[in-house]
Design a protein around this motif. Structure first.
Motif, PDB file in Angstrom:
ATOM      1  N   GLU A   1      -8.575   9.361  -3.384  1.00 57.84           N
ATOM      2  CA  GLU A   1      -9.819   8.806  -3.924  1.00 57.84           C
ATOM      3  C   GLU A   1      -9.604   8.231  -5.315  1.00 57.84           C
ATOM      4  OE1 GLU A   1     -13.415  11.423  -2.223  1.00 57.84           O
ATOM      5  OE2 GLU A   1     -11.838  12.629  -3.177  1.00 57.84           O
TER       6      GLU A   1
ATOM      7  N   SER B   1      -9.527  -0.445  -6.354  1.00 63.36           N
ATOM      8  CA  SER B   1     -10.733  -1.200  -6.013  1.00 63.36           C
ATOM      9  C   SER B   1     -11.274  -1.967  -7.209  1.00 63.36           C
ATOM     10  CB  SER B   1     -11.815  -0.280  -5.452  1.00 63.36           C
ATOM     11  OG  SER B   1     -12.213   0.678  -6.417  1.00 63.36           O
TER      12      SER B   1
ATOM     13  N   ARG C   1      -7.844  -4.670  -3.692  1.00 59.19           N
ATOM     14  CA  ARG C   1      -8.902  -3.908  -3.018  1.00 59.19           C
ATOM     15  C   ARG C   1      -8.533  -3.568  -1.589  1.00 59.19           C
ATOM     16  NH1 ARG C   1     -13.456  -7.647  -5.562  1.00 59.19           N
ATOM     17  NH2 ARG C   1     -13.657  -6.600  -7.558  1.00 59.19           N
TER      18      ARG C   1
ATOM     19  N   TYR D   1      -7.848   4.972  -4.870  1.00 60.17           N
ATOM     20  CA  TYR D   1      -8.800   3.965  -4.404  1.00 60.17           C
ATOM     21  C   TYR D   1      -9.652   3.449  -5.565  1.00 60.17           C
ATOM     22  CZ  TYR D   1     -12.888   1.928  -2.154  1.00 60.17           C
ATOM     23  OH  TYR D   1     -13.894   1.074  -1.789  1.00 60.17           O
TER      24      TYR D   1
ATOM     25  N   LEU E   1      -6.769   4.980   0.234  1.00 59.87           N
ATOM     26  CA  LEU E   1      -7.807   5.986   0.415  1.00 59.87           C
ATOM     27  C   LEU E   1      -7.598   6.781   1.703  1.00 59.87           C
ATOM     28  CD1 LEU E   1     -10.488   7.272  -0.468  1.00 59.87           C
ATOM     29  CD2 LEU E   1     -11.679   5.418   0.744  1.00 59.87           C
TER      30      LEU E   1
ATOM     31  N   GLY F   1      -6.350  -0.770  -1.573  1.00 55.22           N
ATOM     32  CA  GLY F   1      -7.105   0.427  -1.929  1.00 55.22           C
ATOM     33  C   GLY F   1      -7.667   1.140  -0.717  1.00 55.22           C
ATOM     34  N   GLU F   2      -8.130   0.374   0.276  1.00 59.90           N
ATOM     35  CA  GLU F   2      -8.671   0.975   1.498  1.00 59.90           C
ATOM     36  C   GLU F   2      -7.599   1.775   2.236  1.00 59.90           C
ATOM     37  OE1 GLU F   2     -11.690   1.082   2.663  1.00 59.90           O
ATOM     38  OE2 GLU F   2     -12.637  -0.218   1.164  1.00 59.90           O
TER      39      GLU F   2
ATOM     40  N   SER G   1       0.829  -1.209   0.000  1.00 65.07           N
ATOM     41  CA  SER G   1       0.000   0.000   0.000  1.00 65.07           C
ATOM     42  C   SER G   1       0.860   1.255   0.000  1.00 65.07           C
ATOM     43  CB  SER G   1      -0.924   0.003   1.222  1.00 65.07           C
ATOM     44  OG  SER G   1      -1.733  -1.151   1.227  1.00 65.07           O
TER      45      SER G   1
END
Length: 203
Positions: free
Chosen positions: A162, A169, A175, A165, A182, A178-179, A127
């Motif tokens: 955003e 996502s 995914r 994300y 974000l 992605g959290e 991430s």
């Protein structure tokens, strides 16, 4: 007559002793038989349990080897996707790649100190590498502007979590990353962006 009467108690005593001895021997033999039977039954139960346990362990080992192979394949695809995305962001140039490497190592160090699982630490590293992926949607003129950004430009720049994300996502294996992407500019005091989360609201 008197002599005959004198023998009766000793004969009765012998019969009683013989009967008692017979009873004791029978009881010992019965106990030994029961013990042997119980031991044999216990041994049989243990043998069955060990056989079942061996089979379960063998099956679990086989399934684990299959799962390890699957996870390796997924990991290879995961790394390939990240490589492509990083290439699209030009993260491999000297300045950005050094920054990304430092952030990734720092995230892993903090996560390790927090006692997180290896899987979570790996996720944080991935991430951290992808944190700025949303900047590929930001105009180059804003990204490379040498001076301060205007209010409108800063608002545009603040959209990159955003946008990142939205990109991640759409990729099933990314995914969860992605959290984190974000939320990577949220602050504990609630002054971060894009959602202004505070404290334990931040994932």
């Amino acid at each position: 007559m008197a002599g005959l009467e004198g023998r009766k108690p000793s004969r009765v005593l012998r019969v009683a002793r013989y009967s008692a001895l017979t009873f004791v021997v029978s009881a010992v033999l019965l106990a030994a038989t029961l013990f042997v039977s119980a031991f044999a039954a216990l041994a049989l139960v243990c043998a069955v349990l060990w056989a079942a346990l061996f089979r379960v362990v063998r099956d679990v080992r086989s399934q684990r080897e299959t799962m390890d192979g699957y996870l390796d394949a997924v990991s290879d695809k995961y790394d390939s996707i990240i490589g492509v995305l990083c290439g699209a962001m030009n993260l491999r140039d000297d300045i950005k790649s050094l920054h990304t490497s430092r952030v990734s190592k720092l995230a892993a160090r903090v996560a390790s100190e927090m006692g997180l699982r290896f899987e979570d630490i790996r996720l944080l590293q991935k991430s951290a590498v992808l944190a700025d992926i949303g900047k590929i949607e930001i105009a180059e003129s804003i990204l490379t502007k040498p001076g301060d950004l205007s209010g409108h430009e800063w608002d545009e720049m603040k959209r990159h979590p955003e946008l990142g994300y939205a990109i991640l996502s759409g990729i099933s294996n990314l995914r969860d990353a992605g959290e984190i992407v974000l939320a990577h500019h949220e602050r504990y005091d609630g002054q971060g962006y894009p959602r202004g989360l505070r404290g334990e609201e931040i994932p």
